[in-house]
Design a protein around this motif. Structure first.
Motif, mmCIF file in Angstrom:
data_model
loop_
_atom_site.group_PDB
_atom_site.id
_atom_site.type_symbol
_atom_site.label_atom_id
_atom_site.label_comp_id
_atom_site.label_asym_id
_atom_site.label_seq_id
_atom_site.Cartn_x
_atom_site.Cartn_y
_atom_site.Cartn_z
ATOM 1 N N LYS A 51 56.182 9.968 -26.516
ATOM 2 C CA LYS A 51 55.690 11.348 -26.537
ATOM 3 C C LYS A 51 54.211 11.396 -26.937
ATOM 4 C CE LYS A 51 56.306 15.869 -26.255
ATOM 5 N NZ LYS A 51 57.110 16.601 -27.256
ATOM 6 N N LYS A 52 53.783 10.517 -27.815
ATOM 7 C CA LYS A 52 52.381 10.493 -28.227
ATOM 8 C C LYS A 52 51.478 10.265 -27.027
ATOM 9 C CE LYS A 52 49.025 8.000 -31.102
ATOM 10 N NZ LYS A 52 48.811 6.934 -32.116
ATOM 11 N N GLU A 53 51.847 9.336 -26.163
ATOM 12 C CA GLU A 53 51.060 9.043 -24.973
ATOM 13 C C GLU A 53 51.080 10.237 -24.018
ATOM 14 O OE1 GLU A 53 48.771 6.416 -22.354
ATOM 15 O OE2 GLU A 53 49.237 6.359 -24.490
ATOM 16 N N TYR A 54 52.239 10.848 -23.896
ATOM 17 C CA TYR A 54 52.385 12.024 -23.039
ATOM 18 C C TYR A 54 51.425 13.136 -23.475
ATOM 19 C CZ TYR A 54 54.535 16.253 -21.092
ATOM 20 O OH TYR A 54 54.753 17.454 -20.451
ATOM 21 N N PHE A 176 37.083 10.398 -21.112
ATOM 22 C CA PHE A 176 38.523 10.562 -21.027
ATOM 23 C C PHE A 176 39.249 9.431 -21.749
ATOM 24 C CE2 PHE A 176 38.225 12.945 -16.742
ATOM 25 C CZ PHE A 176 38.245 14.164 -17.386
ATOM 26 N N TYR A 177 40.416 9.771 -22.248
ATOM 27 C CA TYR A 177 41.304 8.757 -22.814
ATOM 28 C C TYR A 177 41.690 7.773 -21.714
ATOM 29 C CZ TYR A 177 45.633 6.666 -24.579
ATOM 30 O OH TYR A 177 46.607 5.770 -24.962
ATOM 31 N N MET A 178 41.637 6.477 -22.030
ATOM 32 C CA MET A 178 41.914 5.426 -21.059
ATOM 33 C C MET A 178 43.357 4.932 -21.182
ATOM 34 S SD MET A 178 40.083 1.689 -20.590
ATOM 35 C CE MET A 178 38.438 2.386 -20.352
ATOM 36 N N GLN A 179 44.161 5.223 -20.179
ATOM 37 C CA GLN A 179 45.527 4.714 -20.170
ATOM 38 C C GLN A 179 45.524 3.239 -19.789
ATOM 39 O OE1 GLN A 179 44.843 8.575 -19.137
ATOM 40 N NE2 GLN A 179 45.727 7.690 -17.317
ATOM 41 N N LYS A 202 49.143 -6.254 -28.128
ATOM 42 C CA LYS A 202 49.852 -5.160 -27.485
ATOM 43 C C LYS A 202 48.966 -3.916 -27.406
ATOM 44 C CE LYS A 202 54.589 -6.499 -28.688
ATOM 45 N NZ LYS A 202 55.853 -6.066 -29.338
ATOM 46 N N ILE A 203 49.303 -3.052 -26.494
ATOM 47 C CA ILE A 203 48.565 -1.812 -26.301
ATOM 48 C C ILE A 203 48.627 -0.955 -27.568
ATOM 49 C CG2 ILE A 203 48.600 0.402 -25.062
ATOM 50 C CD1 ILE A 203 49.597 -1.190 -22.616
ATOM 51 N N LYS A 204 47.497 -0.389 -27.946
ATOM 52 C CA LYS A 204 47.440 0.517 -29.087
ATOM 53 C C LYS A 204 47.153 1.914 -28.542
ATOM 54 C CE LYS A 204 45.875 -3.008 -32.362
ATOM 55 N NZ LYS A 204 44.808 -3.424 -33.310
ATOM 56 N N LEU A 205 48.127 2.777 -28.669
ATOM 57 C CA LEU A 205 48.008 4.110 -28.102
ATOM 58 C C LEU A 205 46.910 4.932 -28.766
ATOM 59 C CD1 LEU A 205 51.795 5.090 -27.821
ATOM 60 C CD2 LEU A 205 50.394 3.810 -26.189
ATOM 61 N N GLY A 206 46.146 5.650 -27.941
ATOM 62 C CA GLY A 206 45.184 6.600 -28.460
ATOM 63 C C GLY A 206 43.873 6.018 -28.962
ATOM 64 N N GLU A 207 43.584 4.769 -28.627
ATOM 65 C CA GLU A 207 42.387 4.144 -29.187
ATOM 66 C C GLU A 207 41.237 3.958 -28.201
ATOM 67 O OE1 GLU A 207 42.941 0.643 -31.453
ATOM 68 O OE2 GLU A 207 44.286 1.586 -32.902
ATOM 69 N N ASN A 208 41.527 3.746 -26.925
ATOM 70 C CA ASN A 208 40.471 3.423 -25.968
ATOM 71 C C ASN A 208 40.095 4.632 -25.113
ATOM 72 O OD1 ASN A 208 40.250 0.734 -26.751
ATOM 73 N ND2 ASN A 208 41.907 0.090 -25.412
ATOM 74 N N TYR A 209 38.777 4.817 -24.972
ATOM 75 C CA TYR A 209 38.243 5.919 -24.175
ATOM 76 C C TYR A 209 37.167 5.372 -23.233
ATOM 77 C CZ TYR A 209 40.751 9.174 -27.141
ATOM 78 O OH TYR A 209 41.746 9.861 -27.780
ATOM 79 N N TYR A 210 37.042 6.006 -22.067
ATOM 80 C CA TYR A 210 36.127 5.498 -21.045
ATOM 81 C C TYR A 210 34.678 5.480 -21.498
ATOM 82 C CZ TYR A 210 39.547 5.227 -17.258
ATOM 83 O OH TYR A 210 40.601 4.875 -16.465
ATOM 84 N N GLY A 211 34.279 6.427 -22.314
ATOM 85 C CA GLY A 211 32.895 6.502 -22.724
ATOM 86 C C GLY A 211 32.518 5.557 -23.852
ATOM 87 N N SER A 212 33.524 4.920 -24.443
ATOM 88 C CA SER A 212 33.274 4.035 -25.587
ATOM 89 C C SER A 212 32.693 2.690 -25.127
ATOM 90 C CB SER A 212 34.571 3.805 -26.365
ATOM 91 O OG SER A 212 35.115 5.023 -26.796
#
Length: 212
Positions: A51-54, A176-179, A202-212
Motif C-alpha cells: 500500500k505504501k508504494e501504491y 517524480f518518484y522512481m519506481q 533490496k528495493i527501498k520504497l520511497g527513496e529514489n527520485y528522478y531528479g536526485s
C-alpha cells in the motif's frame, strides 16, 4: 520537441486515460494537452503492492494532474480482488498470462467508467514503458472497449517521435518518484531476487527520485 497534432480515433470527443503512475503518464498527458483534447485521468491499479508504494505512485500522479488542472479520478484499491484473480499465476514471468490478467482487470474497470460517464474513447499510458509489451496492452484495451457500443480504445504508440525520451525529461524536471519494479507483489519478489543475486540490496520504497 516538435509535437504532432493528436486526434482521437472515430471522431472521438472525450478521452479517459488510464494511468499507472506519473512517470509513464507525464509525457502522454503533455501530448494530449498540447492537442487540446478533453480528457480525464483514471487511476485504477489494485496490482500495486504494498500500500505504501501504491500511495506514493498515486500521489505523484495527482500532483502532476493538479498542476495542469486535469481531472483525476481515484478508483478503488480492491487489492483482494486482484490477488484472487492472480491465484495460480504467482510464478508466471513478467509479460506472461498474469500480466494479461492484470491489464484486463484494470481496463475492464476503465471501460466501465468510460461507458457510465460519457467518455467515447479510452487509452492508457502503460504502453510508453519499454518494459511492457505494447501489443499485450493494446489487446487488453481493445477487448475491454469492445463490450460497450460507442467506446473506442485508442491504441496510440506513445513511444514514437521522442516520446520515451521526453518521458524521462519530464520525470527529471518534476522530480517524480522512481519506481524500481513493475508494481505487483510478485514483481517486487522477482526484482529483489535478481538484485540480491547480482550483489545489489533490496528495493527501498520511497527513496529514489528522478531528479536526485
Amino acid at each position: 520537441m516538435v509535437r504532432e497534432k493528436l486526434v482521437l480515433p472515430d471522431n472521438g470527443k472525450k478521452l479517459l486515460l488510464h494511468s499507472c503512475c506519473a512517470p509513464c503518464s507525464g509525457e502522454v498527458m503533455e501530448g494530449i494537452m498540447a492537442s487540446e483534447i478533453e480528457f480525464s485521468v483514471f487511476f485504477y491499479n489494485p496490482n500495486i503492492h504494498p500500500k505504501k508504494e501504491y500511495e506514493l505512485r498515486k500521489e505523484e500522479n495527482i500532483r502532476f494532474a493538479e498542476k495542469h488542472g486535469i481531472s483525476f479520478i481515484d478508483a478503488d484499491y480492491d487489492v483482494d480482488n486482484w490477488f484472487e484473480r492472480a491465484k495460480g499465476m504467482e510464478l508466471e514471468p513478467e509479460r506472461g498470462i498474469r500480466c494479461t490478467m492484470c491489464f484486463d482487470m484494470r481496463f475492464e474497470r476503465t471501460a466501465l467508467y468510460a461507458h457510465e460517464n460519457g467518455f467515447d474513447t479510452m487509452s492508457s499510458a502503460l504502453g510508453i514503458s519499454r518494459w511492457k509489451n505494447m501489443e499485450q496492452i493494446n489487446d487488453s484495451g481493445l477487448r475491454a472497449a469492445s463490450h460497450y457500443e460507442g467506446l473506442t480504445y485508442w491504441a496510440y504508440n506513445w513511444r514514437k517521435k521522442g516520446g520515451s525520451s521526453r518521458m524521462l525529461e519530464i520525470s527529471k524536471d518534476e522530480n517524480f518518484y522512481m519506481q524500481e519494479y513493475c508494481g505487483c507483489a510478485y514483481s517486487l519478489r522477482d526484482t529483489n531476487k535478481w538484485r540480491m543475486e547480482n550483489g545489489r540490496g533490496k528495493i527501498k520504497l520511497g527513496e529514489n527520485y528522478y531528479g536526485s
